[in-house]
Design a protein around this motif. Sequence first.
Motif, PDB file in Angstrom:
ATOM      1  N   ARG A  15       5.779   0.655   1.300  1.00  0.00           N
ATOM      2  CA  ARG A  15       4.230   1.048   0.779  1.00  0.00           C
ATOM      3  C   ARG A  15       2.974   0.894   1.645  1.00  0.00           C
ATOM      4  O   ARG A  15       2.116   1.591   1.466  1.00  0.00           O
ATOM      5  N   LYS A  16       3.109  -0.111   2.649  1.00  0.00           N
ATOM      6  CA  LYS A  16       2.162  -0.144   3.698  1.00  0.00           C
ATOM      7  C   LYS A  16       2.346   0.823   4.757  1.00  0.00           C
ATOM      8  O   LYS A  16       3.573   1.261   5.244  1.00  0.00           O
ATOM      9  N   LYS A  17       1.246   1.585   5.433  1.00  0.00           N
ATOM     10  CA  LYS A  17       1.322   2.550   6.207  1.00  0.00           C
ATOM     11  C   LYS A  17       1.980   2.095   7.480  1.00  0.00           C
ATOM     12  O   LYS A  17       1.584   0.859   8.126  1.00  0.00           O
ATOM     13  N   ASN A  18       2.653   2.893   8.281  1.00  0.00           N
ATOM     14  CA  ASN A  18       3.325   2.534   9.572  1.00  0.00           C
ATOM     15  C   ASN A  18       2.064   3.038  10.718  1.00  0.00           C
ATOM     16  O   ASN A  18       1.042   3.337  10.286  1.00  0.00           O
ATOM     17  N   VAL A  20       1.709   5.504  12.428  1.00  0.00           N
ATOM     18  CA  VAL A  20       1.245   6.835  12.207  1.00  0.00           C
ATOM     19  C   VAL A  20       0.711   7.239  11.085  1.00  0.00           C
ATOM     20  O   VAL A  20       0.581   8.311  10.678  1.00  0.00           O
ATOM     21  N   GLY A  21       0.567   6.092  10.077  1.00  0.00           N
ATOM     22  CA  GLY A  21      -0.263   6.251   8.727  1.00  0.00           C
ATOM     23  C   GLY A  21       0.701   7.089   7.773  1.00  0.00           C
ATOM     24  O   GLY A  21       0.286   7.217   6.583  1.00  0.00           O
ATOM     25  N   GLN A  22       1.967   6.719   7.902  1.00  0.00           N
ATOM     26  CA  GLN A  22       2.981   7.178   6.941  1.00  0.00           C
ATOM     27  C   GLN A  22       3.389   5.876   6.019  1.00  0.00           C
ATOM     28  O   GLN A  22       3.276   5.093   6.523  1.00  0.00           O
ATOM     29  N   SER A  23       3.339   6.177   4.740  1.00  0.00           N
ATOM     30  CA  SER A  23       3.862   5.415   3.582  1.00  0.00           C
ATOM     31  C   SER A  23       4.607   6.107   2.420  1.00  0.00           C
ATOM     32  O   SER A  23       4.869   7.385   2.659  1.00  0.00           O
ATOM     33  N   VAL A  24       5.437   5.452   1.745  1.00  0.00           N
ATOM     34  CA  VAL A  24       6.136   5.702   0.484  1.00  0.00           C
ATOM     35  C   VAL A  24       4.949   6.628  -0.383  1.00  0.00           C
ATOM     36  O   VAL A  24       5.178   7.987  -0.549  1.00  0.00           O
ATOM     37  N   ILE A  85       8.027  -8.009  -4.377  1.00  0.00           N
ATOM     38  CA  ILE A  85       8.467  -7.437  -2.908  1.00  0.00           C
ATOM     39  C   ILE A  85       7.129  -7.059  -2.357  1.00  0.00           C
ATOM     40  O   ILE A  85       6.166  -6.774  -2.827  1.00  0.00           O
ATOM     41  N   ARG A  86       7.095  -7.554  -0.959  1.00  0.00           N
ATOM     42  CA  ARG A  86       5.979  -7.214  -0.074  1.00  0.00           C
ATOM     43  C   ARG A  86       5.802  -5.777   0.067  1.00  0.00           C
ATOM     44  O   ARG A  86       6.726  -5.087   0.153  1.00  0.00           O
ATOM     45  N   LYS A  87       4.352  -5.557   0.357  1.00  0.00           N
ATOM     46  CA  LYS A  87       4.065  -4.162   0.668  1.00  0.00           C
ATOM     47  C   LYS A  87       4.646  -3.615   1.900  1.00  0.00           C
ATOM     48  O   LYS A  87       4.857  -2.197   2.141  1.00  0.00           O
ATOM     49  N   HIS A  90      10.519  -2.180   3.788  1.00  0.00           N
ATOM     50  CA  HIS A  90      10.697  -0.769   3.209  1.00  0.00           C
ATOM     51  C   HIS A  90      11.667  -0.350   2.171  1.00  0.00           C
ATOM     52  O   HIS A  90      12.957  -1.142   2.049  1.00  0.00           O
ATOM     53  N   THR A  91      11.107   0.310   1.286  1.00  0.00           N
ATOM     54  CA  THR A  91      11.749   0.548   0.021  1.00  0.00           C
ATOM     55  C   THR A  91      12.086   1.886  -0.403  1.00  0.00           C
ATOM     56  O   THR A  91      12.816   2.154  -1.594  1.00  0.00           O
ATOM     57  N   LEU A  92      12.094   2.969   0.730  1.00  0.00           N
ATOM     58  CA  LEU A  92      12.525   4.304   0.499  1.00  0.00           C
ATOM     59  C   LEU A  92      13.175   4.912   1.728  1.00  0.00           C
ATOM     60  O   LEU A  92      12.603   4.483   2.612  1.00  0.00           O
ATOM     61  N   LEU A  93      14.217   5.387   1.459  1.00  0.00           N
ATOM     62  CA  LEU A  93      15.186   6.047   2.491  1.00  0.00           C
ATOM     63  C   LEU A  93      15.077   7.518   2.311  1.00  0.00           C
ATOM     64  O   LEU A  93      15.205   7.933   1.417  1.00  0.00           O
ATOM     65  N   THR A  94      14.623   8.108   3.279  1.00  0.00           N
ATOM     66  CA  THR A  94      14.460   9.584   3.251  1.00  0.00           C
ATOM     67  C   THR A  94      15.455  10.390   4.328  1.00  0.00           C
ATOM     68  O   THR A  94      15.716   9.653   5.368  1.00  0.00           O
TER      69      THR A  94
END
Length: 469
Positions: A15-18, A20-24, A85-87, A90-94
């Motif tokens: 949920r926190k941006k990486n 390059v600005g990507q998040s869930v 769960i901390r922000k 990593h909670t989503l796999l694509t």
Amino acid sequence: MMSGPQFVHIQTFSRKKNLVGQSVEQVLEEAARAPAFSTHVEKPTPPETIFGVPVEEVRRLHDEMVASGSVQVTLKDGRTASRGIRKDRHTLLTAVASYPVPSALVSASPEAQEDCESWCNRNVKWLKAKFGDKLVSVITHSDEEYPHLHAYILPLNDPTCSARRLNPAWRVKEEAMEKARADGHDDKVALKMGNTAYRAKGREIQDDYFEEVGLPCGLTRTGPKRRRLSRQQWKTEKDAARREAKVLRDMEARLDALVEAEDGLEASLAIKAEEIAEKLDLADQSLEEAEADRAEAKRLREQAARDAQNAEARIQRQLDQKQEALEALHRQQREAERADLHRARLEAEKEARRLRDAQAQINQDRADALRNAAEEAARVVLELFLGVLDGAVRPDPAAPRVWIIRDDDLRERAKRLDLIELIKDTMKVLHDAWTQLSERLSPSEQAAASEQIAEPVKAAVDRQQGNQP
């Protein structure tokens, strides 16, 4: 059919941006073509759901999963506690795969659309085999230059909501690191061994994806630029991929035809046998006609056996040719991977040299800092001793353990180095000795004695300050 490079990209998000600005949120909103996240698409259109739930439902499932998840942590006093769960977890796999035929060409003909649909179906089958019931959605986009699909996988039954554990390459990395530590290796070596296992598993996943999706669709394993192929070599490889896909389709069609022919032949033989039986039962038919029928039945059986043998031989030859082509392709891939490994090793050695040089510089800087600190401490001690002789440093009459230092700079330097406690006894002895000596001397004798005693101390101070060689 058009062939081109084919691979699948697997990545996890929090949920926190990486960097390059990507998040869930960003990933799911872009997939749903929310206006704020679709500025890169000239004419955005809603995605098509080809498996599972729509992408909006993926967001709801994800948020409910995170809200109900928890992680056990160890407190400072040794007790354990449950935390949300901390922000940054990593909670989503694509998984993302792109079809290497422009969208305009796909929509231009029914045959191209059928090929693209077959590619999508093979992707869904491969994803279901890899992730099972964790695969909650697969969508496609056709509003960009190339059609592509997005798959979303959630750790729904994991209370820690760890999507990274769903990535086969990440699991292999963790297992390799745990084994390395159990074998006595330090964290640096364990991480290196884990990364090696991660890359190997990643190549294995790509090889499996190519075998199950790319190859049957006439697509190549990688593109020409990565392997430095010429245009002619790349065209030859694409033509070979098209031929291989056609061979697979032809083989399937011929196998179906062979099965149908065998079924028809069996039916034909059964009918013929019935006819012969009827003729034998009829006494009014001649023996010659019966013998002719028997001979015809034998001929048909022998012809059917020869046809079956010839078909089996043709299929075996095709399979052998296919196996040889695949082995040649694998050899080329291994050679390219060995070249990549050699380049990576050279880069690692270069980085190791840079790190050694940096460590040497750090050690030198630390030694210089220690030497400068020691020289400063020596200067402050000498200046304190000199202050005792000229009265600028003396014990407080009201508190003999406290020293009065008139020079503000000297006082701050002594305090910063915490020297008073270390040398106060020596300063007390020096002060008492000088006081007793001064009481027995006249003022002029005191001045001469003070100058005589202070002379070596001043000389030492000057040397520390660089005023004398």
